[in-house]
Scaffold this motif. Structure first.
Motif, PDB file in Angstrom:
ATOM      1  N   UNK A 185       0.989  -1.237   0.115  1.00 28.42           N
ATOM      2  CA  UNK A 185      -0.054  -0.186   0.016  1.00 28.42           C
ATOM      3  C   UNK A 185       0.787   1.395  -0.063  1.00 28.42           C
ATOM      4  N   UNK A 186       0.603   2.197  -1.049  1.00 32.62           N
ATOM      5  CA  UNK A 186       1.228   3.461  -1.040  1.00 32.62           C
ATOM      6  C   UNK A 186       0.439   4.418  -0.876  1.00 32.62           C
ATOM      7  N   UNK A 187       0.833   5.461   0.055  1.00 36.10           N
ATOM      8  CA  UNK A 187       0.062   6.708   0.064  1.00 36.10           C
ATOM      9  C   UNK A 187       1.069   7.862  -0.287  1.00 36.10           C
ATOM     10  N   UNK A 188       0.386   9.172  -0.667  1.00 35.36           N
ATOM     11  CA  UNK A 188       1.349  10.380  -0.678  1.00 35.36           C
ATOM     12  C   UNK A 188       1.214  11.600   0.181  1.00 35.36           C
ATOM     13  N   UNK A 189       2.344  12.216   0.344  1.00 42.11           N
ATOM     14  CA  UNK A 189       2.082  13.328   1.340  1.00 42.11           C
ATOM     15  C   UNK A 189       1.684  14.177   0.419  1.00 42.11           C
ATOM     16  N   UNK A 190       1.625  15.788   1.237  1.00 42.36           N
ATOM     17  CA  UNK A 190       0.893  16.744   0.285  1.00 42.36           C
ATOM     18  C   UNK A 190       1.542  17.241  -0.541  1.00 42.36           C
ATOM     19  N   UNK A 191       2.935  16.960  -0.776  1.00 41.75           N
ATOM     20  CA  UNK A 191       3.661  17.275  -1.904  1.00 41.75           C
ATOM     21  C   UNK A 191       3.836  16.114  -3.038  1.00 41.75           C
ATOM     22  N   UNK A 192       2.871  15.198  -2.897  1.00 46.95           N
ATOM     23  CA  UNK A 192       2.599  14.258  -3.733  1.00 46.95           C
ATOM     24  C   UNK A 192       3.886  12.779  -3.819  1.00 46.95           C
ATOM     25  N   UNK A 193       4.613  13.132  -2.651  1.00 46.76           N
ATOM     26  CA  UNK A 193       5.679  12.134  -2.501  1.00 46.76           C
ATOM     27  C   UNK A 193       5.088  10.805  -2.039  1.00 46.76           C
ATOM     28  N   UNK A 194       5.475   9.567  -2.439  1.00 44.33           N
ATOM     29  CA  UNK A 194       5.006   8.293  -2.251  1.00 44.33           C
ATOM     30  C   UNK A 194       5.590   7.781  -0.741  1.00 44.33           C
ATOM     31  N   UNK A 195       4.792   7.181  -0.198  1.00 46.15           N
ATOM     32  CA  UNK A 195       5.191   6.471   1.152  1.00 46.15           C
ATOM     33  C   UNK A 195       4.511   5.289   1.231  1.00 46.15           C
ATOM     34  N   UNK A 196       5.575   4.019   1.632  1.00 44.47           N
ATOM     35  CA  UNK A 196       4.837   2.801   1.790  1.00 44.47           C
ATOM     36  C   UNK A 196       4.212   2.483   3.109  1.00 44.47           C
ATOM     37  N   UNK A 197       2.723   2.353   3.433  1.00 46.78           N
ATOM     38  CA  UNK A 197       1.892   2.393   4.511  1.00 46.78           C
ATOM     39  C   UNK A 197       2.026   0.831   5.062  1.00 46.78           C
ATOM     40  N   UNK A 198       2.223  -0.148   3.852  1.00 46.29           N
ATOM     41  CA  UNK A 198       2.143  -1.622   4.239  1.00 46.29           C
ATOM     42  C   UNK A 198       3.215  -2.165   3.063  1.00 46.29           C
ATOM     43  N   UNK A 199       4.110  -2.989   3.525  1.00 45.59           N
ATOM     44  CA  UNK A 199       4.826  -3.685   2.712  1.00 45.59           C
ATOM     45  C   UNK A 199       3.959  -4.836   2.055  1.00 45.59           C
ATOM     46  N   UNK A 200       4.290  -5.307   0.930  1.00 46.88           N
ATOM     47  CA  UNK A 200       3.606  -6.293   0.355  1.00 46.88           C
ATOM     48  C   UNK A 200       4.251  -6.685  -1.214  1.00 46.88           C
ATOM     49  N   UNK A 201       3.366  -7.336  -1.944  1.00 48.70           N
ATOM     50  CA  UNK A 201       3.887  -7.762  -3.263  1.00 48.70           C
ATOM     51  C   UNK A 201       4.671  -7.090  -4.136  1.00 48.70           C
ATOM     52  N   UNK A 202       4.587  -5.771  -4.156  1.00 50.71           N
ATOM     53  CA  UNK A 202       5.462  -5.156  -4.937  1.00 50.71           C
ATOM     54  C   UNK A 202       6.749  -4.519  -4.011  1.00 50.71           C
ATOM     55  N   UNK A 203       7.779  -4.864  -4.098  1.00 49.75           N
ATOM     56  CA  UNK A 203       9.100  -4.547  -3.355  1.00 49.75           C
ATOM     57  C   UNK A 203       9.468  -3.216  -3.232  1.00 49.75           C
ATOM     58  N   UNK A 204      10.097  -2.697  -2.184  1.00 50.89           N
ATOM     59  CA  UNK A 204      10.297  -1.245  -2.171  1.00 50.89           C
ATOM     60  C   UNK A 204      11.417  -0.923  -3.371  1.00 50.89           C
ATOM     61  N   UNK A 205      12.303  -1.991  -3.525  1.00 48.57           N
ATOM     62  CA  UNK A 205      13.242  -1.850  -4.710  1.00 48.57           C
ATOM     63  C   UNK A 205      12.767  -1.487  -6.014  1.00 48.57           C
ATOM     64  N   UNK A 206      11.514  -2.449  -6.382  1.00 49.12           N
ATOM     65  CA  UNK A 206      10.930  -1.986  -7.626  1.00 49.12           C
ATOM     66  C   UNK A 206      10.220  -0.815  -7.566  1.00 49.12           C
ATOM     67  N   UNK A 207       9.481  -0.362  -6.564  1.00 46.92           N
ATOM     68  CA  UNK A 207       8.990   1.078  -6.407  1.00 46.92           C
ATOM     69  C   UNK A 207      10.078   2.023  -6.876  1.00 46.92           C
ATOM     70  N   UNK A 208      11.020   1.958  -6.332  1.00 44.34           N
ATOM     71  CA  UNK A 208      12.099   2.907  -6.243  1.00 44.34           C
ATOM     72  C   UNK A 208      12.842   3.188  -7.590  1.00 44.34           C
ATOM     73  N   UNK A 209      12.804   1.756  -8.457  1.00 41.37           N
ATOM     74  CA  UNK A 209      13.199   2.015  -9.770  1.00 41.37           C
ATOM     75  C   UNK A 209      12.472   2.857 -10.739  1.00 41.37           C
ATOM     76  N   UNK A 210      11.197   2.948 -10.231  1.00 42.02           N
ATOM     77  CA  UNK A 210      10.198   3.776 -11.226  1.00 42.02           C
ATOM     78  C   UNK A 210      10.277   5.379 -10.441  1.00 42.02           C
ATOM     79  N   UNK A 211      10.297   5.710  -9.009  1.00 44.28           N
ATOM     80  CA  UNK A 211       9.995   7.005  -8.684  1.00 44.28           C
ATOM     81  C   UNK A 211      10.977   7.473  -7.735  1.00 44.28           C
ATOM     82  N   UNK A 212      12.166   6.686  -7.823  1.00 41.98           N
ATOM     83  CA  UNK A 212      13.365   7.195  -7.004  1.00 41.98           C
ATOM     84  C   UNK A 212      13.051   6.798  -5.441  1.00 41.98           C
ATOM     85  N   UNK A 213      13.844   7.358  -4.307  1.00 45.14           N
ATOM     86  CA  UNK A 213      13.775   7.110  -3.146  1.00 45.14           C
ATOM     87  C   UNK A 213      12.155   6.921  -2.598  1.00 45.14           C
ATOM     88  N   UNK A 214      11.660   5.999  -1.743  1.00 41.44           N
ATOM     89  CA  UNK A 214      10.366   6.047  -1.488  1.00 41.44           C
ATOM     90  C   UNK A 214      10.572   5.842   0.404  1.00 41.44           C
TER      91      UNK A 214
END
Ligand code: AMP
Ligand code: MG
Length: 326
Positions: A185-214
């Motif tokens: 589960x990924x949410x966003x802060x007021x600036x639209x930056x993503x944050x992982x709310x629950x780890x799961x099937x898509x890994x942090x590494x995979x997310x970071x390949x698309x949007x940089x540091x999460x």
């Protein structure tokens, strides 16, 4: 309470999907397989139907549910995704990623799905049977995992039948779920930056390949409902868990990973003899249910250490909560 409906098992065929759609249309509950776990679905526009999900699971009313749709276009009609959310959706949908963003005024989604929040959680699942159901229903389906609240998530139609029989109209039987753990589960802060709310099937590494540091961890602002990580005891078997164990003590069951210890237990099963975190994820909930049943829901399951890499991070999150004080 154990319900008094006559829950029927529906085949993974056009006919099965048609019957499932009929149940959803009349406000009923249908469990269906996704690539993560089985969901307990209801028409997300129907307040009464979604209230039925909460009743069937014994789910606290402050815990919001994920709404499932068939495409990014359908999702964009429900929530306002920031640009990085659109990039993540394009990269990982359909797939095990849930995006939480401000709900749109004209979404038509029943308020109860949000449990008071101004945001809505939306996902496009990848399992073909889930997509067929969503396309045939042609509307949003609210679906948390199809288990009693706080218990182990179901990864087969048998799991749903054993625990939920009588509480829902039908279960679409699509066999065993491939990923085996819930969505990231990924949410966003007021600036639209993503944050992982629950780890799961898509890994942090995979997310970071698309949007940089999460960043990761539950949000703290008070608009957000009980974010996923805040329910500490969850995924709980009847038996206690002892984590990061080297070997089972006398009388304990053993849930192994990789190489077996020299002295194991008469009640033992391995998450992945080949030490694959993906294989371990897909086996986790089924193996926990199996050992818990053999122990008659008491005693202790000793669990081998799981490497904190890739989907191993999500496995460890589930194990920590399964071991949390109740
Ligand atoms: P499950 O019940 O297993 O499907 O898990 C769904 C998770 O999504 C729960 O832990 C919820 O807390 C989380 N969730 C759903 N909607 C929201 C939301 N609007 N904001 C934050 N978390 C959410
Ligand atoms: Mg759940």
């Amino acid at each position: 309470m154990s319900g008094d409906l006559n829950t029927i098992r529906l085949s993974a065929t056009d006919r099965g999907v048609r019957v499932a759609v009929t149940f959803l249309r009349k406000g009923g509950l249908v469990a269906f397989p996704t690539e993560t776990v089985y969901g307990l679905g209801a028409d997300a526009r129907d307040e009464r139907a979604v209230a039925g999900i909460y009743r069937a699971k014994g789910r606290p009313s402050h815990n919001p549910v994920i709404v499932h749709v068939a495409s990014l276009e359908a999702a964009a009609r429900l929530i306002d995704l920031p640009p990085e959310g659109v990039r993540l959706a394009k990269a990982f949908w359909p797939g095990p990623l849930t995006l939480v963003a401000p709900v749109r005024a004209e979404s038509g989604i029943a308020d109860i799905c949000r449990a008071g929040a101004l945001t809505l959680a939306v996902r496009v699942p990848a399992a073909p049977l889930a997509l067929s159901l969503l396309q045939a229903f042609d509307g949003p389906v609210a679906a948390p995992s199809a288990n009693l609240s706080g218990k182990i998530s179901p990864t087969s139609a048998d799991h749903v039948m054993e625990e939920m029989h009588g509480r829902l109209e039908g279960v679409l039987d699509g066999g065993v779920c491939g990923v085996g753990l819930e969505s990231t589960i990924v949410g966003f802060d007021e600036a639209g930056k993503p944050r992982i709310l629950r780890p799961g099937g898509v890994t942090r590494e995979q997310l970071e390949q698309v949007v940089g540091p999460v960043s990761a961890g539950p949000v703290t602002d008070d608009i957000a409902p009980s974010a996923p990580g805040q329910l500490s005891s969850h995924y709980a078997p009847g038996a206690r868990l002892r984590l990061n164990a080297e070997r089972p003590e006398l009388g304990e069951a053993w849930l192994g990973f990789g190489e077996e210890p020299e002295r194991s237990s008469a009640i033992a099963i391995n998450l992945s003899a080949a030490a694959s975190v993906e294989e371990a994820a897909s086996n986790l909930f089924g193996h926990l249910r199996h050992l818990d049943a053999l122990l008659e829901h008491s005693g202790t399951i000793a669990v081998a250490a799981i490497p904190e890499r890739g989907i191993g991070c999500a496995i460890n999150d589930r194990l920590r909560r399964a071991a949390a004080p109740r």
